[in-house]
Design a protein around this motif. Structure first.
Motif, short mmCIF file in Angstrom:
data_model
loop_
_atom_site.label_atom_id
_atom_site.label_comp_id
_atom_site.label_asym_id
_atom_site.label_seq_id
_atom_site.Cartn_x
_atom_site.Cartn_y
_atom_site.Cartn_z
N PRO A 247 0.83 -1.21 0.00
CA PRO A 247 0.00 0.00 0.00
C PRO A 247 0.86 1.26 0.00
CG PRO A 247 -0.68 -1.53 1.73
CD PRO A 247 0.63 -2.01 1.22
N VAL A 248 0.40 2.28 -0.70
CA VAL A 248 1.04 3.59 -0.68
C VAL A 248 -0.04 4.65 -0.51
CG1 VAL A 248 3.01 2.92 -2.09
CG2 VAL A 248 0.95 3.82 -3.21
N LEU A 249 0.37 5.81 -0.01
CA LEU A 249 -0.54 6.93 0.16
C LEU A 249 0.01 8.13 -0.59
CD1 LEU A 249 -2.50 7.95 3.31
CD2 LEU A 249 -1.26 9.70 2.03
N LEU A 250 -0.74 8.62 -1.55
CA LEU A 250 -0.35 9.79 -2.32
C LEU A 250 -0.79 11.04 -1.57
CD1 LEU A 250 -1.29 8.66 -5.94
CD2 LEU A 250 0.83 8.27 -4.67
N VAL A 251 0.16 11.91 -1.26
CA VAL A 251 -0.14 13.07 -0.43
C VAL A 251 -0.56 14.27 -1.29
CG1 VAL A 251 1.36 12.30 1.44
CG2 VAL A 251 2.30 13.76 -0.36
N HIS A 252 -1.20 15.21 -0.63
CA HIS A 252 -1.66 16.50 -1.19
C HIS A 252 -2.09 16.42 -2.66
CE1 HIS A 252 2.45 16.57 -2.63
NE2 HIS A 252 2.97 17.01 -1.50
N VAL A 253 -3.08 15.59 -2.92
CA VAL A 253 -3.58 15.45 -4.29
C VAL A 253 -4.38 16.70 -4.67
CG1 VAL A 253 -5.11 14.12 -5.78
CG2 VAL A 253 -3.61 12.95 -4.14
N ALA A 254 -4.08 17.23 -5.87
CA ALA A 254 -4.63 18.53 -6.25
C ALA A 254 -5.54 18.49 -7.46
CB ALA A 254 -3.47 19.51 -6.53
N GLY A 255 -5.22 17.65 -8.46
CA GLY A 255 -5.84 17.77 -9.77
C GLY A 255 -6.97 16.80 -10.03
N ARG A 256 -7.94 17.23 -10.82
CA ARG A 256 -9.09 16.41 -11.17
C ARG A 256 -8.68 15.10 -11.84
NH1 ARG A 256 -12.86 18.97 -15.69
NH2 ARG A 256 -10.82 18.85 -16.70
N ASP A 257 -7.76 15.16 -12.81
CA ASP A 257 -7.37 13.95 -13.53
C ASP A 257 -6.62 12.98 -12.62
OD1 ASP A 257 -8.56 14.99 -15.77
OD2 ASP A 257 -6.69 15.57 -16.76
N THR A 258 -5.82 13.51 -11.70
CA THR A 258 -5.11 12.65 -10.76
C THR A 258 -6.10 11.91 -9.87
OG1 THR A 258 -3.25 14.19 -10.75
CG2 THR A 258 -3.34 12.57 -8.97
N ILE A 259 -7.12 12.59 -9.40
CA ILE A 259 -8.14 11.94 -8.57
C ILE A 259 -8.84 10.84 -9.35
CG2 ILE A 259 -10.33 12.32 -7.37
CD1 ILE A 259 -9.21 15.16 -6.71
N GLU A 260 -9.08 11.07 -10.63
CA GLU A 260 -9.74 10.04 -11.44
C GLU A 260 -8.82 8.84 -11.63
OE1 GLU A 260 -12.77 8.12 -13.11
OE2 GLU A 260 -12.84 10.06 -12.05
N VAL A 261 -7.52 9.07 -11.81
CA VAL A 261 -6.57 7.95 -11.89
C VAL A 261 -6.61 7.12 -10.62
CG1 VAL A 261 -4.10 7.41 -11.87
CG2 VAL A 261 -5.01 8.96 -13.60
N ILE A 262 -6.63 7.79 -9.46
CA ILE A 262 -6.67 7.09 -8.18
C ILE A 262 -7.98 6.31 -8.05
CG2 ILE A 262 -6.74 7.40 -5.68
CD1 ILE A 262 -4.96 9.94 -6.18
N ARG A 263 -9.08 6.94 -8.42
CA ARG A 263 -10.38 6.28 -8.32
C ARG A 263 -10.41 5.01 -9.17
NH1 ARG A 263 -13.29 10.38 -9.21
NH2 ARG A 263 -14.02 10.76 -7.08
N GLN A 264 -9.96 5.12 -10.41
CA GLN A 264 -9.99 3.96 -11.30
C GLN A 264 -9.04 2.86 -10.81
OE1 GLN A 264 -9.39 5.17 -15.37
NE2 GLN A 264 -11.10 6.63 -15.32
#
Length: 504
Positions: A247-264
């Protein structure tokens, strides 16, 4: 850690403190009643409890777990050599006035420094100054044989069970090979890897061309840190973590596309967690476009984006794509000690990255999230406290109002309105990016381990009265997606690195 039962705690002994008549958020419920504290722990929850040595009237108030801020920079020197504006006294005082009772800042290794000396240095400074409880994450910049083979495993056994690594900043970044080494060790030692995910080469390439064209104002920080730099690095970090099945935790996520990558990725079973911060919900890239160098006060990495990304962060926090809400408090003064190392000639590449926010983190979420109906009170508590405690090995001692837990409590007045000014805050930054914003709701009494820390807008405890938290293994069940498939390459890798004993 097992907590004692109600019968163990109630007894006939008088409570040290009784909080009366509040709306107590506990175990997924709201209980109208009293809360009894004894020996620094929550001893009873119910109606009409006996008087304590001291009673606090919480009628009409929300009684919530004290906040946990699991991402803040305190008395830390940056990779560029700038020292934060806050030391462990001012930072913890500011945190407490904002309803936070535990912080987990970073002990930052720079290249050439050993892990034991780094931890000893930060530990001494925190022990002398902190007014609330604290732990540490270790920033790892030099994953050599000594660090990976001896020092880092020992630090994890000593209760520092989270490691932050960078994919950007020339003096801090690790390459992919080094990242895999750190992830494999974290899996073996049951630690959590936190990742600052931005593509260093993308940022460096754009920044060089901006500088060559003399485009150096603060607003160009956002141009250099293109959203693709975050999205690409997040995708790559997730792929690396999948390879070693950790497991990893991505910190201070800012962008819409990055959030979608994480969600998928989570939908496909990837063991990825993520956090975001108030600057990505309340600030925008256009805030950096101000006269002179004023925009530098809004510069952080990744930078704030646009309204679509703000909305994506809100949605990610609400639907669980983003598990925690931290301040990423990185306070630098608007002078040559921080934001403007070269005075009026400072370019966007030279100014310190980071914004203050440790005191306003929870009031902003309470006002704009809970009171405006974006989330219920239980979601607020999870994002403010409970999820942090679970992901970073502090549960069940911290993060929830349950019997036997530390009496870390914030009593919130939902009707109080506050207009934010830098002068009302308790950090040492000298400005706030939220100047002039009106916030509804405020933690008026803040309690740490049964000690009243803040009351009547006054600090009630001495410097150095906070305690170091020795943290255990992360409690990730319920926060990670149900694994969709078992990848064959994952089994091979586990066998190669000695983590899979099946068949041997």
């Amino acid at each position: 850690m097992m907590l004692p039962s109600s019968s163990d705690l109630h007894g006939n002994e008088r409570f040290d403190l009784t909080i009366r008549g509040g709306r107590i958020v506990t175990d997924g419920r709201v209980v109208e009643g009293d809360l009894g504290v004894r020996n620094g722990c929550i001893a009873a929850i119910g109606g009409s409890l006996p008087p304590g040595k001291r009673d606090i009237d919480a009628t009409g108030r929300w009684v919530l777990p004290g906040g946990i801020d699991s991402h803040c920079h305190v008395e830390q020197r940056s990779g560029m050599g700038m020292m934060c504006a806050d030391d462990f006294y001012s930072a913890t005082v500011s945190a407490a006035f904002g309803g936070t009772t535990t912080i987990v800042p970073f002990a930052a290794q720079h290249r050439g420094m050993s892990i034991p000396e780094v931890l000893a240095d930060y530990s001494q400074r925190a022990a002398e100054k902190a007014v609330i409880d604290y732990g540490f994450h270790l920033i790892l910049a030099n994953p050599d044989e000594q660090a990976l083979g001896v020092d880092l495993p020992q630090a994890i056994r000593d209760g520092i069970n989270s490691i932050k690594v960078y994919m950007t900043y020339d003096k801090m970044k690790l390459d992919d090979y080094q990242l895999l080494d750190v992830m494999a060790l974290a899996r073996q030692e049951q630690a959590l890897v936190m990742i600052h995910a931005e593509s260093n080469d993308m940022i460096r390439w754009i920044a060089q061309r901006l500088i060559e064209r003399k485009l150096t104002a603060p607003k160009y920080h956002s141009v250099a840190h293109d959203p693709l730099a975050e999205t690409e690095a997040a995708y790559r970090a997730i792929a690396l973590a999948q390879l070693v099945d950790t497991p990893v935790l991505l910190v201070h996520v800012a962008g819409r596309d990055t959030i979608e990558v994480i969600r998928q990725a989570r939908q496909l079973g990837a063991n990825v967690l993520a956090e975001s911060c108030p600057q990505y919900m309340f600030l925008k890239a256009e805030d950096m476009d101000r006269p002179g160098l004023e925009g530098s006060m809004f510069c952080c990495s990744p930078p704030a984006r646009d309204e679509a990304s703000q909305e994506a962060v809100w949605q990610g926090l609400i639907d669980g794509t983003l598990s925690t809400y931290s301040s990423d408090h990185a306070p630098y003064r608007f002078d040559e000690s921080g934001k403007l190392p070269n005075g009026d000639a400072t370019t966007f590449k030279e100014m310190a990255n980071g914004v203050p926010g440790i005191e306003l983190r929870l009031p902003l979420l309470f006002s704009e999230g809970f009171l405006k109906g974006r989330m219920d009170i239980h979601q607020f508590v999870a994002l403010a406290s409970t999820n942090h405690a679970q992901l970073y090995g502090m549960s069940p001692r911290k993060g929830a109002i349950v019997l036997g837990a530390d009496a870390d409590i914030a009593i919130w007045n939902a009707e109080r309105e506050t207009t934010v000014t830098a002068s009302m805050l308790h950090d040492n930054t000298g400005y706030t990016p939220y100047e002039g914003r009106t916030i509804r709701g405020w933690p008026e009494v803040v309690i740490s381990r049964g000690r009243v820390v803040v009351e009547n807008d006054q600090l009630q405890v001495e410097r150095g009265s906070g305690q170091f938290l020795r943290r255990g293994a992360p409690a990730l069940q319920g926060h990670l997606p149900q694994r969709a498939v078992e990848r064959p390459q994952g089994r091979v890798l586990k066998a190669l690195i000695g983590l899979d004993k099946e068949g041997q």
